[in-house]
Scaffold this active site. Structure first.
Site, PDB file in Angstrom:
ATOM      1  N   ASP A  35      14.646  -1.252   2.034  1.00 51.55           N
ATOM      2  CA  ASP A  35      15.422  -1.443   3.259  1.00 51.55           C
ATOM      3  C   ASP A  35      16.344  -2.649   3.076  1.00 51.55           C
ATOM      4  O   ASP A  35      17.451  -2.519   2.564  1.00 51.55           O
ATOM      5  CB  ASP A  35      14.435  -1.624   4.427  1.00 51.55           C
ATOM      6  N   PHE A  84      13.394   4.381  11.415  1.00 46.45           N
ATOM      7  CA  PHE A  84      12.044   4.000  10.993  1.00 46.45           C
ATOM      8  C   PHE A  84      11.257   5.258  10.677  1.00 46.45           C
ATOM      9  O   PHE A  84      11.233   6.201  11.472  1.00 46.45           O
ATOM     10  CB  PHE A  84      11.335   3.169  12.063  1.00 46.45           C
ATOM     11  N   ARG A  99      -0.160   6.591   7.304  1.00 48.97           N
ATOM     12  CA  ARG A  99       0.099   6.700   5.862  1.00 48.97           C
ATOM     13  C   ARG A  99      -0.385   8.033   5.318  1.00 48.97           C
ATOM     14  O   ARG A  99       0.063   8.491   4.287  1.00 48.97           O
ATOM     15  CB  ARG A  99      -0.634   5.590   5.097  1.00 48.97           C
ATOM     16  N   LYS A 110       0.819  -1.202   0.000  1.00 54.80           N
ATOM     17  CA  LYS A 110       0.000   0.000   0.000  1.00 54.80           C
ATOM     18  C   LYS A 110       0.861   1.262   0.000  1.00 54.80           C
ATOM     19  O   LYS A 110       0.393   2.343  -0.314  1.00 54.80           O
ATOM     20  CB  LYS A 110      -0.886   0.023   1.265  1.00 54.80           C
ATOM     21  N   GLY A 111       2.124   1.124   0.358  1.00 57.34           N
ATOM     22  CA  GLY A 111       2.966   2.289   0.634  1.00 57.34           C
ATOM     23  C   GLY A 111       3.194   3.233  -0.531  1.00 57.34           C
ATOM     24  O   GLY A 111       3.438   4.410  -0.345  1.00 57.34           O
ATOM     25  N   ASP A 130       3.783   3.354   6.735  1.00 59.34           N
ATOM     26  CA  ASP A 130       2.963   3.108   7.923  1.00 59.34           C
ATOM     27  C   ASP A 130       3.752   2.577   9.099  1.00 59.34           C
ATOM     28  O   ASP A 130       4.852   2.054   8.948  1.00 59.34           O
ATOM     29  CB  ASP A 130       1.870   2.074   7.598  1.00 59.34           C
ATOM     30  N   LYS A 169      17.094   3.121   2.158  1.00 60.49           N
ATOM     31  CA  LYS A 169      17.902   2.905   3.368  1.00 60.49           C
ATOM     32  C   LYS A 169      19.062   2.000   2.977  1.00 60.49           C
ATOM     33  O   LYS A 169      19.038   0.789   3.255  1.00 60.49           O
ATOM     34  CB  LYS A 169      17.075   2.156   4.420  1.00 60.49           C
ATOM     35  N   GLU A 171       8.384   2.014  -5.684  1.00 59.34           N
ATOM     36  CA  GLU A 171       8.433   1.581  -4.278  1.00 59.34           C
ATOM     37  C   GLU A 171       8.528   2.817  -3.377  1.00 59.34           C
ATOM     38  O   GLU A 171       9.102   3.843  -3.760  1.00 59.34           O
ATOM     39  CB  GLU A 171       9.659   0.660  -4.132  1.00 59.34           C
ATOM     40  N   ASP A 172       7.961   2.725  -2.176  1.00 60.36           N
ATOM     41  CA  ASP A 172       8.059   3.837  -1.234  1.00 60.36           C
ATOM     42  C   ASP A 172       9.432   3.887  -0.575  1.00 60.36           C
ATOM     43  O   ASP A 172      10.044   4.935  -0.459  1.00 60.36           O
ATOM     44  CB  ASP A 172       6.939   3.763  -0.168  1.00 60.36           C
TER      45      ASP A 172
HETATM   46  P1  IMP Z   1      12.538  -4.524   2.472  1.00 57.87           P
HETATM   47  O1  IMP Z   1      11.923  -5.756   1.898  1.00 57.87           O
HETATM   48  O2  IMP Z   1      13.208  -4.793   3.791  1.00 57.87           O
HETATM   49  O3  IMP Z   1      13.449  -3.800   1.506  1.00 57.87           O
HETATM   50  O4  IMP Z   1      11.380  -3.529   2.862  1.00 57.87           O
HETATM   51  C1  IMP Z   1      10.563  -2.905   1.956  1.00 57.87           C
HETATM   52  C2  IMP Z   1       9.220  -2.616   2.550  1.00 57.87           C
HETATM   53  O5  IMP Z   1       9.266  -2.547   3.986  1.00 57.87           O
HETATM   54  C3  IMP Z   1       8.707  -1.270   2.101  1.00 57.87           C
HETATM   55  O6  IMP Z   1       7.924  -1.384   0.953  1.00 57.87           O
HETATM   56  C4  IMP Z   1       7.897  -0.809   3.293  1.00 57.87           C
HETATM   57  O7  IMP Z   1       6.572  -1.286   3.175  1.00 57.87           O
HETATM   58  C5  IMP Z   1       8.529  -1.482   4.486  1.00 57.87           C
HETATM   59  N1  IMP Z   1       9.431  -0.564   5.214  1.00 57.87           N
HETATM   60  C6  IMP Z   1      10.785  -0.582   5.244  1.00 57.87           C
HETATM   61  N2  IMP Z   1      11.264   0.393   6.016  1.00 57.87           N
HETATM   62  C7  IMP Z   1      10.186   1.061   6.498  1.00 57.87           C
HETATM   63  C8  IMP Z   1      10.032   2.228   7.353  1.00 57.87           C
HETATM   64  O8  IMP Z   1      10.993   2.848   7.843  1.00 57.87           O
HETATM   65  N3  IMP Z   1       8.763   2.609   7.598  1.00 57.87           N
HETATM   66  C9  IMP Z   1       7.668   1.983   7.092  1.00 57.87           C
HETATM   67  N4  IMP Z   1       7.768   0.903   6.288  1.00 57.87           N
HETATM   68  C10 IMP Z   1       9.017   0.450   5.985  1.00 57.87           C
END
Ligand code: IMP
Length: 172
Positions: A100, A149, A162, A40-41, A156, A128, A96-97
Site C-alpha cells: 500500500d 480495503f 484471513r 501473517k498476511g 485481515d 495498491k 508480500e500479500d
Molecule cells: P504498507 O506498509 O502501507 O505498504 O502496507 C503493507 C501492509 O499493510 C500489508 O502487508 C498488510 O498487512 C497491510 N495492508 C495494507 N492494505 C491492506 C488491506 O487493504 N487489507 C488488509 N491489510 C492491508
C-alpha cells in the site's frame, strides 16, 4: 464490516499463483532461492505460490507489522520476528500479500540489503499503486488494485477474515 464485492475468486487466485510461479521458476533457474514471507498476511499466498515454483527453494519468515486495527497505515513498522538463517550471497524474494504505502517494504528491504544477499526482489499478490507514500517497485505483481480495503486469503481486518478463501473489498 460488510463485504462489498469479491475482488479475486479462488480460481483467479490459483491462476495468478500459477503464472507468477512459472515466471519465477524461469527467472531463477540455477539460483539459490530463498522466499522470505512477511507474516501473517503472506501465509496462504506463500504456500500456494511456493507449490507453483519448480525449484529447490527455502522458505523463511519475518513478522513486520504496521496496522493496528485501522484501515490505514500507522507508519510505524515493527520487526517482531526475524529470519532463522543468513541470506548472505543468496537470491532473496520477499513475498508480500499487499503493498500500500510502501513503508513496510521500505523497512524490510533496508534490513535485508544490509545482510548482503546476492539479489533482492519482491513478489506481491496485490499492489495498491495509488497508495504509495514511499517509492517501491514490485518485481512480480499478482493484481494491481484500486485504493480500497480488502480482506481474505491472508488479509485481515482486526486480525479476522484471513481464512476467507477469496479476496473481498469491504466497507467498514
Ligand atoms: P504498507 O506498509 O502501507 O505498504 O502496507 C503493507 C501492509 O499493510 C500489508 O502487508 C498488510 O498487512 C497491510 N495492508 C495494507 N492494505 C491492506 C488491506 O487493504 N487489507 C488488509 N491489510 C492491508
Amino acid at each position: 464490516m460488510i463485504i462489498d464485492k469479491i475482488l479475486l475468486t479462488e480460481n483467479e487466485i490459483n491462476s495468478i499463483c500459477t503464472s507468477l510461479g512459472e515466471k519465477i521458476t524461469s527467472d531463477y533457474q540455477g539460483s539459490d532461492l530463498v522466499l522470505v514471507g512477511l507474516l501473517k498476511g503472506c501465509n496462504p499466498f506463500i504456500s500456494d505460490l511456493a507449490k507453483k515454483i519448480d525449484l529447490p527453494l527455502e522458505i523463511e519468515y519475518m513478522v513486520a507489522s504496521s496496522y493496528k486495527g485501522n484501515t490505514f497505515s500507522s507508519g510505524n513498522v515493527e520487526i517482531r520476528l526475524d529470519l532463522s538463517k543468513s541470506i548472505e550471497n543468496r537470491d532473496v524474494l520477499i513475498v508480500e500479500d499487499i503493498v500500500d504505502t510502501g513503508k513496510t517494504l521500505d523497512v524490510v528491504k533496508k534490513i535485508l540489503i544490509n545482510r548482503n544477499p546476492k539479489s533482492l526482489k519482491i513478489v506481491t499478490l496485490l499492489d495498491k499503486v495509488e497508495g504509495r507514500l514511499i517509492p517501491c517497485e514490485c518485481d512480480y505483481v499478482g493484481r494491481k488494485i484500486e485504493k480500497a480495503f480488502v480482506v481474505g486469503y491472508g488479509l485481515d481486518y482486526n486480525d479476522k477474515y484471513r481464512n476467507l478463501p477469496y479476496v473481498a473489498i469491504v466497507k467498514i
